[in-house]
Design an enzyme around this catalytic site. Structure first.
Site, PDB file in Angstrom:
ATOM      1  N   TYR A  52       2.295  -4.750   4.932  1.00 32.00           N
ATOM      2  CA  TYR A  52       1.669  -4.564   3.614  1.00 32.00           C
ATOM      3  C   TYR A  52       2.603  -3.820   2.638  1.00 32.00           C
ATOM      4  O   TYR A  52       2.816  -4.242   1.513  1.00 32.00           O
ATOM      5  CB  TYR A  52       0.430  -3.666   3.746  1.00 32.00           C
ATOM      6  CG  TYR A  52      -0.832  -4.276   4.288  1.00 32.00           C
ATOM      7  CD1 TYR A  52      -1.013  -4.464   5.644  1.00 32.00           C
ATOM      8  CD2 TYR A  52      -1.873  -4.596   3.437  1.00 32.00           C
ATOM      9  CE1 TYR A  52      -2.215  -4.959   6.145  1.00 32.00           C
ATOM     10  CE2 TYR A  52      -3.082  -5.089   3.925  1.00 32.00           C
ATOM     11  CZ  TYR A  52      -3.233  -5.270   5.283  1.00 32.00           C
ATOM     12  OH  TYR A  52      -4.415  -5.754   5.770  1.00 32.00           O
ATOM     13  N   LYS A 112      -0.062   2.821  -6.096  1.00 28.54           N
ATOM     14  CA  LYS A 112       0.545   1.503  -5.823  1.00 28.54           C
ATOM     15  C   LYS A 112      -0.022   0.439  -6.750  1.00 28.54           C
ATOM     16  O   LYS A 112       0.702  -0.345  -7.352  1.00 28.54           O
ATOM     17  CB  LYS A 112       0.312   1.161  -4.342  1.00 28.54           C
ATOM     18  CG  LYS A 112       0.801  -0.173  -3.842  1.00 28.54           C
ATOM     19  CD  LYS A 112      -0.118  -1.335  -4.052  1.00 28.54           C
ATOM     20  CE  LYS A 112      -1.526  -1.191  -3.560  1.00 28.54           C
ATOM     21  NZ  LYS A 112      -1.692  -1.244  -2.114  1.00 28.54           N
ATOM     22  N   GLU A 155     -13.758 -21.620  -7.857  1.00 32.11           N
ATOM     23  CA  GLU A 155     -14.704 -22.730  -7.649  1.00 32.11           C
ATOM     24  C   GLU A 155     -14.223 -23.657  -6.540  1.00 32.11           C
ATOM     25  O   GLU A 155     -15.005 -24.361  -5.904  1.00 32.11           O
ATOM     26  CB  GLU A 155     -14.957 -23.516  -8.943  1.00 32.11           C
ATOM     27  CG  GLU A 155     -13.794 -24.323  -9.447  1.00 32.11           C
ATOM     28  CD  GLU A 155     -14.114 -25.006 -10.790  1.00 32.11           C
ATOM     29  OE1 GLU A 155     -15.053 -25.806 -10.822  1.00 32.11           O
ATOM     30  OE2 GLU A 155     -13.412 -24.730 -11.777  1.00 32.11           O
ATOM     31  N   CYS A 181      -2.772   3.639  -2.082  1.00 29.86           N
ATOM     32  CA  CYS A 181      -3.461   2.525  -2.752  1.00 29.86           C
ATOM     33  C   CYS A 181      -3.510   2.649  -4.278  1.00 29.86           C
ATOM     34  O   CYS A 181      -3.189   1.691  -4.990  1.00 29.86           O
ATOM     35  CB  CYS A 181      -4.902   2.426  -2.264  1.00 29.86           C
ATOM     36  SG  CYS A 181      -5.123   2.791  -0.525  1.00 29.86           S
ATOM     37  N   GLU A 230       4.400  -5.322  -0.674  1.00 30.65           N
ATOM     38  CA  GLU A 230       3.892  -4.889  -1.979  1.00 30.65           C
ATOM     39  C   GLU A 230       5.002  -4.243  -2.807  1.00 30.65           C
ATOM     40  O   GLU A 230       5.162  -4.549  -3.999  1.00 30.65           O
ATOM     41  CB  GLU A 230       2.721  -3.913  -1.788  1.00 30.65           C
ATOM     42  CG  GLU A 230       1.491  -4.602  -1.217  1.00 30.65           C
ATOM     43  CD  GLU A 230       0.295  -3.687  -0.984  1.00 30.65           C
ATOM     44  OE1 GLU A 230      -0.828  -4.205  -0.875  1.00 30.65           O
ATOM     45  OE2 GLU A 230       0.469  -2.454  -0.896  1.00 30.65           O
ATOM     46  N   HIS A 253     -17.381 -22.741 -13.355  1.00 30.12           N
ATOM     47  CA  HIS A 253     -16.312 -23.553 -13.926  1.00 30.12           C
ATOM     48  C   HIS A 253     -15.931 -23.067 -15.325  1.00 30.12           C
ATOM     49  O   HIS A 253     -16.827 -22.707 -16.085  1.00 30.12           O
ATOM     50  CB  HIS A 253     -16.803 -25.004 -14.018  1.00 30.12           C
ATOM     51  CG  HIS A 253     -15.755 -25.955 -14.488  1.00 30.12           C
ATOM     52  ND1 HIS A 253     -14.682 -26.310 -13.685  1.00 30.12           N
ATOM     53  CD2 HIS A 253     -15.597 -26.599 -15.664  1.00 30.12           C
ATOM     54  CE1 HIS A 253     -13.921 -27.158 -14.365  1.00 30.12           C
ATOM     55  NE2 HIS A 253     -14.446 -27.344 -15.561  1.00 30.12           N
ATOM     56  N   CYS A 269      -4.495   7.624   0.066  1.00 30.07           N
ATOM     57  CA  CYS A 269      -4.970   6.566  -0.831  1.00 30.07           C
ATOM     58  C   CYS A 269      -4.821   6.964  -2.296  1.00 30.07           C
ATOM     59  O   CYS A 269      -4.267   6.220  -3.099  1.00 30.07           O
ATOM     60  CB  CYS A 269      -6.430   6.243  -0.521  1.00 30.07           C
ATOM     61  SG  CYS A 269      -7.152   5.099  -1.685  1.00 30.07           S
TER      62      CYS A 269
HETATM   63  P1  NDP Z   1       2.604  -2.400   8.940  1.00 30.46           P
HETATM   64  O1  NDP Z   1       2.198  -2.032  10.292  1.00 30.46           O
HETATM   65  O2  NDP Z   1       1.729  -3.270   8.104  1.00 30.46           O
HETATM   66  O3  NDP Z   1       4.031  -3.087   8.969  1.00 30.46           O
HETATM   67  C1  NDP Z   1       5.123  -2.460   9.555  1.00 30.46           C
HETATM   68  C2  NDP Z   1       6.290  -3.408   9.477  1.00 30.46           C
HETATM   69  O4  NDP Z   1       7.470  -2.746   9.907  1.00 30.46           O
HETATM   70  C3  NDP Z   1       6.109  -4.632  10.337  1.00 30.46           C
HETATM   71  O5  NDP Z   1       6.601  -5.731   9.627  1.00 30.46           O
HETATM   72  C4  NDP Z   1       6.960  -4.319  11.558  1.00 30.46           C
HETATM   73  O6  NDP Z   1       7.500  -5.456  12.152  1.00 30.46           O
HETATM   74  C5  NDP Z   1       8.077  -3.503  10.942  1.00 30.46           C
HETATM   75  N1  NDP Z   1       8.684  -2.563  11.874  1.00 30.46           N
HETATM   76  C6  NDP Z   1       8.063  -1.720  12.707  1.00 30.46           C
HETATM   77  N2  NDP Z   1       8.955  -0.984  13.388  1.00 30.46           N
HETATM   78  C7  NDP Z   1      10.167  -1.371  12.964  1.00 30.46           C
HETATM   79  C8  NDP Z   1      11.485  -0.977  13.296  1.00 30.46           C
HETATM   80  N3  NDP Z   1      11.738  -0.038  14.201  1.00 30.46           N
HETATM   81  N4  NDP Z   1      12.513  -1.591  12.673  1.00 30.46           N
HETATM   82  C9  NDP Z   1      12.282  -2.544  11.753  1.00 30.46           C
HETATM   83  N5  NDP Z   1      11.051  -2.957  11.397  1.00 30.46           N
HETATM   84  C10 NDP Z   1       9.997  -2.376  11.997  1.00 30.46           C
HETATM   85  O7  NDP Z   1       2.898  -0.993   8.226  1.00 30.46           O
HETATM   86  P2  NDP Z   1       3.041  -0.586   6.730  1.00 30.46           P
HETATM   87  O8  NDP Z   1       3.932   0.599   6.793  1.00 30.46           O
HETATM   88  O9  NDP Z   1       3.419  -1.709   5.849  1.00 30.46           O
HETATM   89  O10 NDP Z   1       1.560  -0.169   6.356  1.00 30.46           O
HETATM   90  C11 NDP Z   1       0.826   0.736   7.178  1.00 30.46           C
HETATM   91  C12 NDP Z   1      -0.636   0.419   7.108  1.00 30.46           C
HETATM   92  O11 NDP Z   1      -1.155   0.803   5.862  1.00 30.46           O
HETATM   93  C13 NDP Z   1      -0.965  -1.067   7.236  1.00 30.46           C
HETATM   94  O12 NDP Z   1      -1.187  -1.411   8.562  1.00 30.46           O
HETATM   95  C14 NDP Z   1      -2.188  -1.241   6.409  1.00 30.46           C
HETATM   96  O13 NDP Z   1      -3.299  -1.215   7.248  1.00 30.46           O
HETATM   97  C15 NDP Z   1      -2.193  -0.062   5.473  1.00 30.46           C
HETATM   98  N6  NDP Z   1      -1.968  -0.524   4.100  1.00 30.46           N
HETATM   99  C16 NDP Z   1      -2.915  -1.309   3.509  1.00 30.46           C
HETATM  100  C17 NDP Z   1      -2.717  -1.771   2.230  1.00 30.46           C
HETATM  101  C18 NDP Z   1      -3.744  -2.642   1.608  1.00 30.46           C
HETATM  102  O14 NDP Z   1      -4.871  -2.695   2.085  1.00 30.46           O
HETATM  103  N7  NDP Z   1      -3.399  -3.394   0.554  1.00 30.46           N
HETATM  104  C19 NDP Z   1      -1.529  -1.428   1.460  1.00 30.46           C
HETATM  105  C20 NDP Z   1      -0.599  -0.624   2.181  1.00 30.46           C
HETATM  106  C21 NDP Z   1      -0.819  -0.189   3.448  1.00 30.46           C
HETATM  107  P3  NDP Z   1       6.654  -6.409  13.135  1.00 30.46           P
HETATM  108  O15 NDP Z   1       5.818  -7.264  12.231  1.00 30.46           O
HETATM  109  O16 NDP Z   1       7.722  -7.176  13.851  1.00 30.46           O
HETATM  110  O17 NDP Z   1       5.885  -5.507  14.029  1.00 30.46           O
END
Ligand code: NDP
Length: 463
Positions: free
Chosen positions: A180, A51, A444, A48, A184, A439, A43
Site C-alpha cells: 500500500y 497521505k 453503473e 492515512c 501510494e 446514469h 492514521c
Molecule cells: P505491506 O505489508 O503492504 O507491504 C510491504 C511491502 O514490502 C511488500 O511489497 C513486501 O514484499 C515488501 N518487503 C517486505 N520486506 C522486504 C524486504 N526485506 N526487502 C524488500 N521488500 C520487502 O506494508 P506497507 O508498509 O506498505 O503498509 C503497512 C500496512 O499499512 C499495510 O499492510 C496496510 O494494511 C496499511 N496501510 C493501509 C493503507 C490503506 O488502507 N489505504 C495505506 C497505507 C498502509 P512482498 O509483497 O514480497 O512480501
C-alpha cells in the site's frame, strides 16, 4: 474496582486507543490515557490523513493536463512544497485538537508521556516517574515503519514518517516496496513532478490483490512515467558529499536520487513497554498475542490495532476497540468481525476492493462467474486521457452470491465502501442486476454487467 486509580488505562492515543478511552469515559468509567507524542496516532499524524491530502495535491498535475480538452487554458503552473506541508500540518493540528477535545469531553485524563507496564495493574508514566494503577489496561501503541537495519546505508533513507516532513521536495526518488504505502507514495511523488522509481522484490506490485488490478495498476503507473523495477531489492545505499544518494540495486544498476523511501512493512511498537515483564506474550515479530476477544495472555490486559498485527487498518483498530469495550465493560463478549473488509489503495488510479480475489474464490468455490468490464471513464474522453477503468465481480455460480468486487479507476475507494455493504449483506448477482443504474456514472457498470465474461470451473478458466 475502587482500589485502582482507573477503571481503564489506555496506552497509546491512536485510532484504537482514543476510541476505547472516549467511549469508556462516556460510560462513566474512570479512564486514563498516555500518549508520548501527538494525539491521533499513525492514521491522523503520519498516515492515512496526511497521505490523502498529499494524494489530492498530487492529482492537480493531471487535472491541469486534462483541462484543455474541456476548453480551459491553464497558464503556467508551479507547485510549492512548503505551502502544502504547512497546510497539511495545520489540518493535522486541527484534527489532533478534536481528538483531545473528544477525550476531555468524556472525562478521560490525558497523560502526555511514554508509559510502560510495571505489573498487570501498574503503569509507569515516564515523564513524571509516577505509577498509576488500573483495573483494566488496553495497549494500543500501534506500529512503525521497518527501517531495514540489514540494508547498508539504511540510515540515509527515509520512511513514510519522514516523507511527511521533508524540507524540500526531491527531484528524484526511489521507493522500495510493493505494498500500500510504496504504491501510494510512488504515485504521490510522481504526481508532484518527482522522477520516481519503485523497486519491488516480487514479480508484480500489490501482492494479495486481484491479479487484474495488479496488472492494470502496474501498467498504468509505467505508462504515466513511473519506473517500476521488479525482482530487485536495494543492496546498498551510499551518500555522496553533496547529499545525493546512490542506490545500488541487486540487478547491478546504481541510481542516483535525492531521497530513498523504504516502505517494506511495519513493525509493532512493543520495545521497552514492559510487556514481557508484566507477563504479556509477544510473537516472534514482537506483536502482542491476543485471543479472539483482544485479550492478552494476562487476564486484565488487552491489545487492539497494529500492535497486534492482525489487519493493519484504521477502521479495524476502531472496531477492535469497540468490541473490547463490549467484552470488558458491557458483559457482552464480542469477537471482531474480519470478514469482507473493504479497503482502498490511494494509488493513481485508485483501487477499491472487497471480498475474495478471483484466485482465492477459485480455491473456495467449484464454479465462478466472473463479470469484467474495462472502459474509458467519461471524464477521460474529452480530456484525451487513454487511461481505462476496470471493474470485476466474482460470483459463486451455485449460490449466485457476489463474493468479490474489485474496481480500479476514479472513485474506486468510494465505490468500495458501498460495495462493502452489498457483499456484507451477501447479495446475489440477481440483486445487482435488479438494481437500477445511476446514469451517467462509472459505477453503473457494476449493475449492468448482465452476462459473465468467463467462468472458472475447478480452478481453470472456461470461456
Ligand atoms: P505491506 O505489508 O503492504 O507491504 C510491504 C511491502 O514490502 C511488500 O511489497 C513486501 O514484499 C515488501 N518487503 C517486505 N520486506 C522486504 C524486504 N526485506 N526487502 C524488500 N521488500 C520487502 O506494508 P506497507 O508498509 O506498505 O503498509 C503497512 C500496512 O499499512 C499495510 O499492510 C496496510 O494494511 C496499511 N496501510 C493501509 C493503507 C490503506 O488502507 N489505504 C495505506 C497505507 C498502509 P512482498 O509483497 O514480497 O512480501
Amino acid at each position: 474496582m475502587t482500589q485502582y486509580d482507573y477503571d481503564l488505562f489506555v496506552i497509546g492515543g491512536g485510532s484504537g486507543g482514543v476510541r476505547a478511552a472516549r467511549l469508556a469515559g462516556a460510560m462513566g468509567k474512570r479512564v486514563g490515557l498516555a500518549e508520548e507524542y501527538r494525539m491521533g496516532g499513525t492514521c491522523v499524524i503520519r498516515g492515512c490523513v496526511p497521505k490523502k491530502l498529499f494524494v489530492y495535491a498530487s492529482q492537480f498535475s493531471e487535472h491541469f493536463e486534462d483541462a484543455p480538452g474541456y476548453g480551459w487554458s491553464v497558464g503556467e503552473t508551479a507547485f510549492d512544497w512548503p505551502t502544502l506541508i504547512a497546510a497539511k500540518d495545520a489540518e493535522i493540528a486541527r484534527l489532533e485538537g478534536l481528538y483531545r477535545k473528544g477525550l476531555e469531553g468524556n472525562g478521560v485524563t490525558i497523560h502526555e508521556t511514554r508509559a510502560k507496564l510495571v505489573s498487570p495493574h501498574e503503569v509507569l508514566l515516564e515523564a513524571t516517574g509516577e505509577t498509576v494503577t488500573a483495573d483494566q489496561i488496553l495497549v494500543a501503541v500501534g506500529g512503525r515503519p521497518n527501517l531495514h537495519d540489514a540494508l547498508p546505508g539504511h540510515e540515509y533513507c527515509i520512511s513514510s514518517n519522514g516523507a511527511f516532513h521533508l524540507e524540500e521536495l526531491p527531484k528524484a526518488v526511489i521507493v522500495e516496496g510493493g505494498g500500500y504505502i510504496a504504491v501510494e507514495f510512488a504515485n504521490i511523488f510522481h504526481g508532484l513532478g518527482v522522477d520516481t522509481t519503485l523497486v519491488y522484490r516480487g514479480q508484480k506490485i500489490l501482492g494479495g490483490f486481484d491479479e487484474d488490478l495488479r496488472d492494470h495498476l502496474q501498467e498504468t503507473m509505467i505508462a504515466k512515467g513511473i519506473k517500476v523495477v521488479c525482482h530487485q531489492i536495494l543492496e546498498k545505499v551510499e551518500k555522496r558529499p553533496d547529499g545525493r544518494l546512490d542506490a545500488h540495486l541487486s540487478g547491478g544498476e546504481a541510481i542516483a536520487v535525492d531521497q530513498i523511501m523504504l516502505a517494506i512493512g511495519r513493525v509493532p511498537n512493543t520495545e521497552n513497554l514492559g510487556m514481557r515483564h508484566a507477563g504479556v506474550e509477544l510473537d516472534v515479530r514482537g506483536a502482542i498475542v491476543v485471543d479472539n476477544y483482544s485479550r492478552t495472555s494476562v487476564e486484565n490486559i488487552w491489545a487492539v490495532g497494529d500492535v497486534t498485527n492482525r489487519m493493519q487498518l484504521t477502521p479495524v483498530a476502531i472496531h477492535e476497540a469497540m468490541c473490547f469495550l463490549e467484552t470488558a465493560f458491557k458483559d457482552n463478549p464480542t469477537v471482531p468481525d474480519y470478514d469482507t473488509v473493504a479497503t482502498a489503495v490511494f494509488s493513481q488510479p485508485e483501487i477499491g476492493t472487497v471480498g475474495l480475489t478471483e484466485s482465492a474464490a477459485a480455491e473456495r468455490y467449484s464454479e465462478l462467474e466472473v463479470y469484467r468490464a474495462s472502459f474509458r471513464p467519461m471524464h477521460n474522453i474529452l480530456a484525451g486521457r487513454d487511461e481505462k477503468m476496470l471493474m470485476k465481480l466474482i460470483v459463486d455460480a451455485e449460490s449466485r452470491i457476489v463474493v468479490g468486487a474489485h474496481v480500479i479507476g476514479p472513485g474506486a475507494g468510494e465505490m468500495a465502501q458501498l460495495l462493502g455493504i452489498s457483499l456484507k449483506a451477501r447479495c446475489t448477482k440477481d440483486v445487482f442486476d435488479a438494481t437500477m443504474a445511476v446514469h451517467p456514472t462509472a459505477a453503473e457498470e457494476l449493475v449492468t454487467m448482465y452476462a459473465p465474461t468467463y467462468r472458472v470451473r475447478n480452478g481453470s478458466r472456461v470461456d
